[in-house]
Design a protein around this motif. Structure first.
Motif, PDB file in Angstrom:
ATOM      1  N   ASP A  74       0.833  -1.200   0.000  1.00 15.26           N
ATOM      2  CA  ASP A  74       0.000   0.000   0.000  1.00 15.26           C
ATOM      3  C   ASP A  74       0.872   1.257   0.000  1.00 15.26           C
ATOM      4  O   ASP A  74       0.951   1.972   0.978  1.00 15.26           O
ATOM      5  N   PHE A  75       1.575   1.494  -1.098  1.00 12.21           N
ATOM      6  CA  PHE A  75       2.377   2.710  -1.194  1.00 12.21           C
ATOM      7  C   PHE A  75       2.379   3.176  -2.653  1.00 12.21           C
ATOM      8  O   PHE A  75       2.144   2.373  -3.555  1.00 12.21           O
ATOM      9  N   PRO A  76       2.587   4.442  -2.874  1.00  7.73           N
ATOM     10  CA  PRO A  76       2.636   4.923  -4.252  1.00  7.73           C
ATOM     11  C   PRO A  76       3.920   4.466  -4.939  1.00  7.73           C
ATOM     12  O   PRO A  76       5.012   4.604  -4.371  1.00  7.73           O
ATOM     13  N   LEU A  77       3.772   3.894  -6.122  1.00  2.00           N
ATOM     14  CA  LEU A  77       4.927   3.327  -6.801  1.00  2.00           C
ATOM     15  C   LEU A  77       5.722   4.412  -7.523  1.00  2.00           C
ATOM     16  O   LEU A  77       6.924   4.520  -7.398  1.00  2.00           O
TER      17      LEU A  77
ATOM     18  N   PRO B  12      -0.664   3.884  -7.420  1.00  2.09           N
ATOM     19  CA  PRO B  12      -0.495   2.908  -6.343  1.00  2.09           C
ATOM     20  C   PRO B  12       0.250   1.658  -6.795  1.00  2.09           C
ATOM     21  O   PRO B  12       0.040   1.172  -7.916  1.00  2.09           O
ATOM     22  N   ALA B  13       1.079   1.124  -5.908  1.00  2.00           N
ATOM     23  CA  ALA B  13       1.892  -0.047  -6.246  1.00  2.00           C
ATOM     24  C   ALA B  13       1.018  -1.285  -6.435  1.00  2.00           C
ATOM     25  O   ALA B  13       1.366  -2.181  -7.207  1.00  2.00           O
ATOM     26  N   TYR B  14      -0.128  -1.310  -5.725  1.00  2.00           N
ATOM     27  CA  TYR B  14      -0.934  -2.522  -5.779  1.00  2.00           C
ATOM     28  C   TYR B  14      -1.431  -2.808  -7.187  1.00  2.00           C
ATOM     29  O   TYR B  14      -1.557  -3.956  -7.600  1.00  2.00           O
ATOM     30  N   ARG B  15      -1.698  -1.718  -7.943  1.00  2.33           N
ATOM     31  CA  ARG B  15      -2.181  -1.933  -9.310  1.00  2.33           C
ATOM     32  C   ARG B  15      -1.105  -2.607 -10.152  1.00  2.33           C
ATOM     33  O   ARG B  15      -1.397  -3.464 -10.989  1.00  2.33           O
ATOM     34  N   MET B  16       0.140  -2.207  -9.926  1.00  5.87           N
ATOM     35  CA  MET B  16       1.241  -2.852 -10.648  1.00  5.87           C
ATOM     36  C   MET B  16       1.340  -4.313 -10.248  1.00  5.87           C
ATOM     37  O   MET B  16       1.636  -5.186 -11.070  1.00  5.87           O
ATOM     38  N   PHE B  17       1.048  -4.566  -8.948  1.00  2.00           N
ATOM     39  CA  PHE B  17       1.093  -5.944  -8.459  1.00  2.00           C
ATOM     40  C   PHE B  17       0.061  -6.796  -9.199  1.00  2.00           C
ATOM     41  O   PHE B  17       0.352  -7.915  -9.628  1.00  2.00           O
ATOM     42  N   ILE B  18      -1.153  -6.233  -9.371  1.00  2.05           N
ATOM     43  CA  ILE B  18      -2.185  -6.953 -10.126  1.00  2.05           C
ATOM     44  C   ILE B  18      -1.675  -7.283 -11.519  1.00  2.05           C
ATOM     45  O   ILE B  18      -1.802  -8.411 -12.014  1.00  2.05           O
ATOM     46  N   LEU B  19      -1.050  -6.276 -12.123  1.00  2.00           N
ATOM     47  CA  LEU B  19      -0.527  -6.439 -13.476  1.00  2.00           C
ATOM     48  C   LEU B  19       0.471  -7.591 -13.529  1.00  2.00           C
ATOM     49  O   LEU B  19       0.402  -8.456 -14.403  1.00  2.00           O
ATOM     50  N   VAL B  20       1.391  -7.597 -12.543  1.00  2.00           N
ATOM     51  CA  VAL B  20       2.441  -8.623 -12.531  1.00  2.00           C
ATOM     52  C   VAL B  20       1.826 -10.013 -12.337  1.00  2.00           C
ATOM     53  O   VAL B  20       2.148 -10.961 -13.064  1.00  2.00           O
ATOM     54  N   VAL B  21       0.902 -10.127 -11.375  1.00  2.00           N
ATOM     55  CA  VAL B  21       0.286 -11.437 -11.119  1.00  2.00           C
ATOM     56  C   VAL B  21      -0.469 -11.917 -12.351  1.00  2.00           C
ATOM     57  O   VAL B  21      -0.356 -13.079 -12.763  1.00  2.00           O
ATOM     58  N   ALA B  22      -1.231 -11.000 -12.977  1.00  2.00           N
ATOM     59  CA  ALA B  22      -2.032 -11.392 -14.129  1.00  2.00           C
ATOM     60  C   ALA B  22      -1.147 -11.835 -15.287  1.00  2.00           C
ATOM     61  O   ALA B  22      -1.411 -12.862 -15.933  1.00  2.00           O
TER      62      ALA B  22
END
Lengths: 422, 310
Positions: free
Chosen positions: B126-129, B138-148
């Motif tokens: 939960d931090f700005p990337l 937000p970093a979490y959106r990038m995380f979604i991208l990576v997982v997907a």
């Protein structure tokens, strides 16, 4: 059965007496039952329940023209119910305002307006969707339903936005001396149109088009071989089904005096599917049965338990898995068993089966009711017959596991012995 | 420029989430011929399981075990439900999944309540990337991208480069032949159904806290996933991928467009105050998929990449 060909087909056709008993008598019985209800002087609540039942009977029958008779699975049948209802609603407002010709139109005849509007909507929407059957038809009906429901909330001048369109049924000329004010007079109106709708839908199944729609369901290729176009047959059946759904919408408009865009959405479409399927789509009486059972469940059961939708879902899944003929199929099956095995043996096997299913049901009800009270977190305790069934007590879980295991074992046992005996 | 870039990123993320759902659905369809109405319900279950797991353990535990649990549940449904309904035909199967979706909805409402649960993005993510045009991403959106994307690559590898994938592909088109060769086709079906549900569950785990976790999420997502699968062409993974991204971008861009009908139909005399003219493009965004669905089914029933009709 012998395997020699029947030389004369005329000997197979039903006699006049059989025709009367199987085709005309049930309709007369339905009309008589509906006509005799006021003699019992029911309360207002019963009257409004009966009115809802009547509307749903016609709606479910119209749905079954598609699913049961035509083999077309639709997820958007409420669109025609809603559009028919809206047309009747606007006509009712025109009668109230005394606009031109409408001032001479009786409110009693509004279902005819709904019928016409439903047919028109079916003719417009059916043209692109009926070119395909099967899953494609189901998907198109889903897409169209979503589109129309969304449009319903957007165009407030036609659909009235969130609040919907309201009207007053006590205007215009009176037919049969009915002012349609008190609910008992509305009941006569609903009963009249329920009988008319049921009779007309039944008559439709006897027409060449009705027969062809069943043939198209079973084998569209052969229908082409004998020179008919399955697409055209589907289209015409679709229009007819839309028209009768509009008729029931018109009945609903007069009964409730309000229509909201909610009535066009996927929810009522799903409900009519449940009514028809639970009742039994292979039988003409099935949807009637389903409409009665589900409407009564909807208004009665929701007073007793907040999980009534869960029970409805369980009933639906159970019907699909174990009784694809629906409730009507169960009745026919029971009648068949009695005829084949004689009353004594049938009573034993059916009694055991019923006992097993009831046991399963008891366990399930205890489980659901206990869990729902635990989930609400108000500390409420399920107390059937003075028993305190708390989440932590052993008795509760014995009452859940015991009946479920016992019932399942009993049902399996009956199924095994039936197989062995046959 | 700013809007376009952000819409592009968000659209791709939404599209990838859609693909995680639709890839399982399209695999299940091409194998068993069932359009699984309850697929989005498994997505919802994934989010709720993850919520319950994060309350006792951590998000990372949930990320692994919630999809597995959903997958096992899916396999059970196939083994004890669908397989016995199969004898009653396709309509019965479709209705079974329809009823199942209904049932899961009600069970979720009873177990987790009728309101949205507080399923949050884990603190470690939960931090700005980075910052773009003064706005934080937000970093979490990038995380979604990576997982997907990771899932996409794994799925592609599994299906195209391994022996299991070979058998699955063969079972798609020639189930009887695969059976004659000694493979247990019903078990393959069960595994694919379970795996498809697990993928939906994974989408729920990473999507539930990005969007909202409430009992309506299945009803919201379900029809859109259908649209993706039909537009992409039933049974085509590539088609589902393209359609997912297309719909994801279409919907995010439609929301960010600040215009209404009067801007386009002004020449026809439609004014901004009239009923038709005041409808904004952004309010049409939820309708766009269904419009596309009806158009595709009428114009090109095989979908973009499919080789068979619905």
């Amino acid at each position: 059965m012998t395997d020699t060909a029947t030389p004369d087909f005329a000997t197979l056709s039903p006699s006049r007496g059989q025709k009367f008993r199987q085709r005309v008598l049930p309709l007369i019985a339905l009309a008589l039952i509906l006509a005799l209800v006021p003699a019992l002087s029911p309360s207002r609540t019963v009257y409004s329940l009966l009115n809802a039942v009547g509307i749903n009977i016609v709606f479910a029958l119209s749905y079954n023209m598609l699913l049961g008779r035509g083999g077309l699975l639709s997820f958007g049948h409420a669109v025609y119910f809603g559009l028919g209802g809206y047309a009747a609603m606007h006509a009712m407002r025109a009668i109230e305002a005394g606009d031109g010709l409408w001032s001479g139109f009786p409110v009693f005849g509004l279902p005819v307006v709904g019928f016409a509007a439903g047919a028109l909507a079916g003719a417009v929407i059916g043209w692109p969707s009926c070119r395909r059957a099967g899953t494609a038809f189901a998907m198109i009906s889903l897409g169209v339903a979503e589109l129309i429901a969304a449009a319903g909330f957007m165009f407030a001048s036609i659909f009235g936005g969130e609040e919907g369109v309201t009207g007053d049924r006590m205007n215009g000329p009176e037919l049969f001396g009915l002012s349609l004010g008190p609910v008992s007079e509305v009941y006569l109106f609903i009963a009249f149109w329920t009988v008319v709708g049921t009779a007309m839908i039944f008559a439709f199944t006897r027409t060449p088009l009705g027969k062809l729609s069943e043939a198209t369901r079973d084998n569209p290729e052969r229908v082409q071989f004998i020179g008919f176009d399955p697409v055209r047959i589907r289209y015409m059946v679709f229009i007819a089904a839309g028209a009768f759904a509009g008729l029931s919408g018109g009945m609903a408009a007069v009964n409730y005096e309000i229509f909201t865009p909610e009535s066009l959405s996927l929810h009522p479409s799903g409900f009519v599917l449940l009514m028809a399927y639970i009742g039994g789509i292979r039988y003409f009486s099935g949807p009637i049965l389903g409409a009665v059972v589900l409407t009564v469940m909807q208004s009665m059961l929701s007073d007793f338990t907040e999980a009534w939708l869960l029970y409805l879902g369980v009933l639906f899944i159970a019907i699909i898995m174990f009784a694809p003929g629906g409730l009507a199929g169960i009745f026919h099956g029971v009648a068949g068993t009695v005829r084949r095995d004689g009353a004594g043996r049938a009573a034993r096997s059916l009694g055991l089966k019923a006992a097993g299913v009831s046991l399963l049901l008891v366990g399930l009800i205890v489980l659901i009711e206990v869990v729902i009270r635990w989930s609400n977190g108000y500390g409420e305790v399920f107390e059937p017959f003075g028993l305190m069934l708390e989440t932590g007590s052993v008795l509760t879980w014995v009452l859940v596991a015991g009946p479920i295991l016992g019932g399942a074992a009993l049902v399996r046992f009956v199924a095994k012995t039936d197989e062995g005996g046959a | 420029m700013e809007t376009i870039l952000f819409s592009l990123l968000n659209g791709v993320i939404y599209g990838l989430l859609l693909f995680m759902l639709s890839s399982g659905l399209t695999l299940i369809f091409s194998m068993m011929g069932i359009l699984n109405f309850a697929h989005a319900s498994f997505y919802m279950l994934g989010a709720y399981f993850a919520f319950s797991f994060t309350q006792v353990t951590s998000f990372w535990f949930a990320l692994i075990f919630a999809p597995i649990l959903v997958g096992l549940l899916g396999a059970l449904v196939e083994r004890w439900g669908l397989r016995s309904v199969h004898q009653h035909g396709h309509v019965a199967e479709l209705l079974f999944t329809f009823g199942l979706a209904y049932l899961i909805d009600e069970v979720v409402k009873i177990v987790w309540g009728k309101n949205a649960v507080d399923y949050r993005v884990p603190e470690s993510l939960d931090f700005p990337l980075f910052e773009l045009f003064g706005a934080q991403y937000p970093a979490y959106r990038m995380f979604i991208l990576v997982v997907a994307v990771g899932m996409l690559v794994a799925l592609w590898y599994l299906l195209k480069r391994t022996r299991i994938g070979l058998i699955i592909q063969a079972a798609l088109t020639h189930p009887h032949m695969v059976g004659h060769l000694g493979h247990n086709v019903p078990r393959i079906f069960m595994a694919v159904f379970g795996a498809g549900c697990a993928l939906a569950g994974l989408a729920g785990v990473i999507g539930g806290n990005y969007l909202v976790t409430d009992p309506a999420m299945a009803a919201f997502m379900g029809p859109i996933v259908f649209v993706v699968v039909v537009i992409g062409g039933l049974g085509s993974l590539e088609g589902a991928f393209i359609a997912s991204l297309l719909l994801g971008l279409l919907q995010t861009f439609a929301i960010s467009i600040d215009a209404n009908f009067s801007d386009f139909l002004g020449w026809a005399g439609v004014t901004a105050t009239s009923e038709l003219g005041s409808i904004s493009i952004s309010s049409l965004a939820p309708m766009l998929p269904f419009l596309l669905l009806v158009l595709i089914l009428i114009v090109k029933p095989t979908g973009l990449m499919g080789d068979r009709e619905v």
